[in-house]
Design an enzyme around this catalytic site. Structure first.
Site, PDB file in Angstrom:
ATOM      1  NE  ARG A 241      -3.752  -1.985   2.705  1.00  0.00           N
ATOM      2  CZ  ARG A 241      -4.709  -2.455   2.109  1.00  0.00           C
ATOM      3  NH1 ARG A 241      -5.311  -1.644   0.931  1.00  0.00           N
ATOM      4  NH2 ARG A 241      -5.521  -3.450   2.166  1.00  0.00           N
TER       5      ARG A 241
ATOM      6  CB  SER B 290      15.264  -2.968   0.786  1.00  0.00           C
ATOM      7  OG  SER B 290      13.822  -2.707   0.554  1.00  0.00           O
TER       8      SER B 290
ATOM      9  CG  ASP C 218      16.572   6.351  -0.876  1.00  0.00           C
ATOM     10  OD1 ASP C 218      16.093   5.599  -0.420  1.00  0.00           O
ATOM     11  OD2 ASP C 218      15.971   7.255  -1.438  1.00  0.00           O
TER      12      ASP C 218
ATOM     13  CB  SER D  51       3.393   7.093  -3.327  1.00  0.00           C
ATOM     14  OG  SER D  51       2.478   5.932  -3.066  1.00  0.00           O
TER      15      SER D  51
ATOM     16  CB  THR E 242       0.552  -2.252  -6.992  1.00  0.00           C
ATOM     17  OG1 THR E 242       1.277  -1.542  -7.780  1.00  0.00           O
ATOM     18  CG2 THR E 242       0.018  -3.087  -7.798  1.00  0.00           C
TER      19      THR E 242
END
Lengths: 506, 506
Positions: A209, A278, A270, A213, A217
């Protein structure tokens, strides 16, 4: 008279506070609680909580009000769940043993390399909830300040796989795909799954989920069908249809990753090694044998330069080969959103248009989905080299992909059509011009302010693409919201940010 | 009928939760609160809270229970205080602007050096409470992973001074001292202040309460007199007596430092640059011109090797000279506790014994206090080089230091004698032997388990020193506690840790 017995352990009555702290275990006690007095706990103390055979570490806060009584301890949902508590149960509170793995984090901070054993110790403690946010942030920062090398990235990947659940399918190839993210509307997954499964490939896709953002999807597919299936139901769907699109939240493939991602997001840090570990650990745990990874590159995407993309590509390939995983990392265009819709229902509409060969279907979404599906077909040997994309396009054009999509939806609980929000407002070009840039990040922000993903029907419908010529007063995008209030709020932001879509004189 | 007006700001009714989170601003809202829905907040969201002209950033958590109603927002004490709220007041909640200074933290993580402007931006945001624990931990970790150089340490010191309050005294020299810590019972400060002030030196000493240790100087002095004086009263005491021993908590000399120290402690990370900036910024802000810094070195002290002490010494001297501060960093013996008592009242007893020239007074405490007082007398020019310690010792032996101590206590509100705890238990040598080592850290832990510093009367009385020869059954130390329950608890720990004091065959 019997002498006084030994002091009982520091027992308090558990009280559920219904507190959503994501994965963070937090507890609340009275400042005058006997436990605080005898143990010397203060705010931010790390405490060990024990319920029978279950034991966790949590962060303690103190209260002077009747939030809890002086013989109670209030727990966050994460702490409640991890301890397997029932209302009124007794738990004991004590000082935790020092965490040995924190020494390894300190070692990393001071320049030592992480080996397999130390990485496993750190990740095991993270999975067990023994790290506070302060500890997690230190680990994440150290992995960026002194970047993980190849061996450390492999060790981290392995530790993440070993500390989560793992699926085996009993046959190969098992296909999967992933996008490193940052591109609004990039909802290729449902189309790719439908195409690949319709051509006989097994593609048991789990998706997330949205966290930051406007749609994940799983949020988008939930508009169209049920996605909250357990592992057993997922197996049935995949055995029958060859593919699925379900929410991966119930299946804990890499539980350490959820905690680390939350911190990376808060820091906007990042680390390449952490990203690769990950992504690949989740694919390995899901039983995938062949994976295509989409790396969109653009000034407002997650990866901003071709050199960064190329370095990421190379690391992905080296780590994957260590685990016998066939992987293709595709560098794609990330300069603008994909499709038109941004938000669950709007994206679901785009996906259906593409699958149904609607004349209005966004061509870029169809093309991108076929590119990735084609790469998967070639990687798994289903298509000879150079023919994958055409094979994917054919499955789309002949309607076999759509039939497969419908079958999977039926198997997951039935199909339902998307419904858009009631309130909308187009945002118009102030003058004629040519679309010079589209800011992915701020457009995603607008969709979230409009209510996505909480309101599945809310979001942004983008009407232009880079290079388009527009007239004054022509709609650039339309906001969709559920309430006039939310509409006003999103409009405020849009008005303050008129350059989300930049126009140059034609 | 009037058209619907603009949407009101996201207003919620403030509710005080009495929650002690130290300096961390935390707020709690219902998951179904309209603010969460319209703004898309989730657990751990950073939110901007505004009450009139005051505005802070806090971490938001969500609850599904009636901890707060859906039009309320529950606040931690830190958030409540910073916003200057009254019960039932309305505050508005919004997305905070991105913190520009986090880009500078990220820059540091990626290897850039911090300059004056970026350091000031970071520290200003920390002081304003805009950093979450995650952000703070990242900054602290980056400063250890990529150590601060001299210029960065100076920049950090300057930023810390500039963001706190600052005292000026209008004359010089102003003496001060500091110990980098880690040594239980090292309560030299009251003795040093009494000696120096009795010899005409101005020494306006503020001290901290214990945070992780069994006693801070303020806790110990609070056994004997009032220490919670405001700045005006402190000035009066110093003008009259030349010295004071008050709690520095009310005077915010370096507010950023409190937040950073909490994180450093949680991580057990000591960055040399951050330590130096922390110590020196507080001394500069307190108006000191001449400072002696005590650096105890030992295997279980904070500084564990002579080379680490020497590097720290050199950095302290270089940074101090940048601010025109005369400083002497003394490397001292940190292999065992100082004096006998560990805990506020027990340490107060030691201090009085030394000042009163009691035959039972711990000689090491007297010697150490005279060493540091002597160094201060020489540094400020009150004593010719090489004569400071003798001058200090003379002030002690003649009773002028004790008279000054009594005068200062009277000026601060009166003297009261220390009282020890009711319950005690000696811990005996199991066999004859020679004291080979004493673990400072675990002995401090025992004193805390016994109740110190919360119970001022509780703690540990140490009866032996390194090298002493003991018989079987001879008391090594005695535990003092307020309740039999706490006694039992401390005994459990001591029994599980028989090697806190190691004996070798004689």
């Amino acid at each position: 008279m019997a002498p006084p017995g030994p002091k009982p352990p520091n027992a308090l009555t558990a009280r559920r506070l219904g507190l959503d702290t994501q994965d963070e275990a937090m507890v609340f006690v009275r400042s005058d609680s006997p436990v605080c007095r005898s143990e010397g706990f203060s705010a931010h103390s790390r405490v060990q909580l024990t319920n029978g055979t279950r034991s966790i570490i949590a962060t303690l806060y103190q209260t002077s009000t009747n939030l809890v009584s002086d013989h109670e301890i209030g727990l966050s949902e994460a702490a409640w769940r991890l301890l397997g508590l029932v209302e009124g149960g007794q738990i004991s509170v004590s000082h935790p043993a020092p965490l040995e793995s924190l020494k390894m984090v300190r070692g990393k901070v001071f320049g030592q390399r992480l080996d397999d054993a130390s990485t496993r110790a750190i990740i095991s403690d993270i999975v067990a909830g023994r790290y506070s946010d302060i500890h997690l942030s230190s680990f994440v920062t150290a992995c960026s300040a002194l970047p993980l090398d190849l061996a450390e990235t492999i060790a981290l990947t392995r530790a993440m796989v070993d500390t989560g659940s793992r699926i085996t399918w009993g046959h190969a190839p098992i296909a999967d795909k992933h996008c490193v993210g940052g591109l609004p509307g990039n909802r290729t997954t449902p189309v790719i799954v439908a195409i690949c499964a319709s051509l006989g490939l097994t593609i048991p896709k789990t998706s997330s989920r949205a966290i930051t953002s406007p749609a994940g999807t799983a949020d988008t597919m939930e508009v169209l069908t049920d996605v909250d299936l357990d592992l057993e139901s997922m197996r049935q769907v995949v055995d029958q249809e060859g593919g699925c699109f379900i929410w991966g939240g119930g299946v804990q493939f890499s539980p350490a990753d959820d905690a680390l991602i939350r911190i990376e997001r808060a820091l906007d840090l990042d680390s390449e090694g952490a990203l690769v570990a990950s992504v690949l650990s989740k694919k390995i745990a899901a039983g995938a044998t062949h994976v295509v990874i989409d790396i969109p590159v653009g000034p407002t995407a997650k990866v901003r330069s071709l050199s960064a993309a190329s370095s990421l590509q190379s690391l992905i390939e080296k780590v994957a080969s260590e685990f016998g995983l066939a992987v293709l990392a595709l560098v794609t265009d990330g300069t603008q959103p994909v499709g038109r819709g941004i938000g669950p229902a709007l994206e679901a509409r785009d996906v259906l248009q593409v699958l149904r060969n609607d004349p209005d279907a966004p061509a870029d979404l169809a093309d991108r989905a076929c590119l990735i599906a084609g790469a998967l077909l070639e990687l798994t040997g289903k298509a000879p080299s150079g023919t994958g994309k055409a094979m994917a396009l054919n499955a789309l054009r002949t309607g076999t992909a759509y039939s497969k999509f419908e079958s999977i939806c039926r198997a997951q609980g039935g199909f339902r059509p998307p419904v858009l929000a009631e309130h909308y407002r187009p945002f118009l070009a102030p003058a004629p011009g040519r679309v010079a840039s589209i800011d992915n990040r701020r457009l995603a922000r607008v969709a979230k302010l409009a209510g996505a993903p909480g309101d599945k029907a809310a979001g942004v419908d983008l009407h232009v693409r880079l290079g388009d010529t527009v007239k004054a007063g022509q709609a650039l995008y339309t906001l969709y919201t559920q309430t006039p209030g939310e509409l006003a709020y999103a409009i405020d932001y849009v008005t303050a940010n008129p350059d989300i879509i930049e126009l140059t004189r034609p």
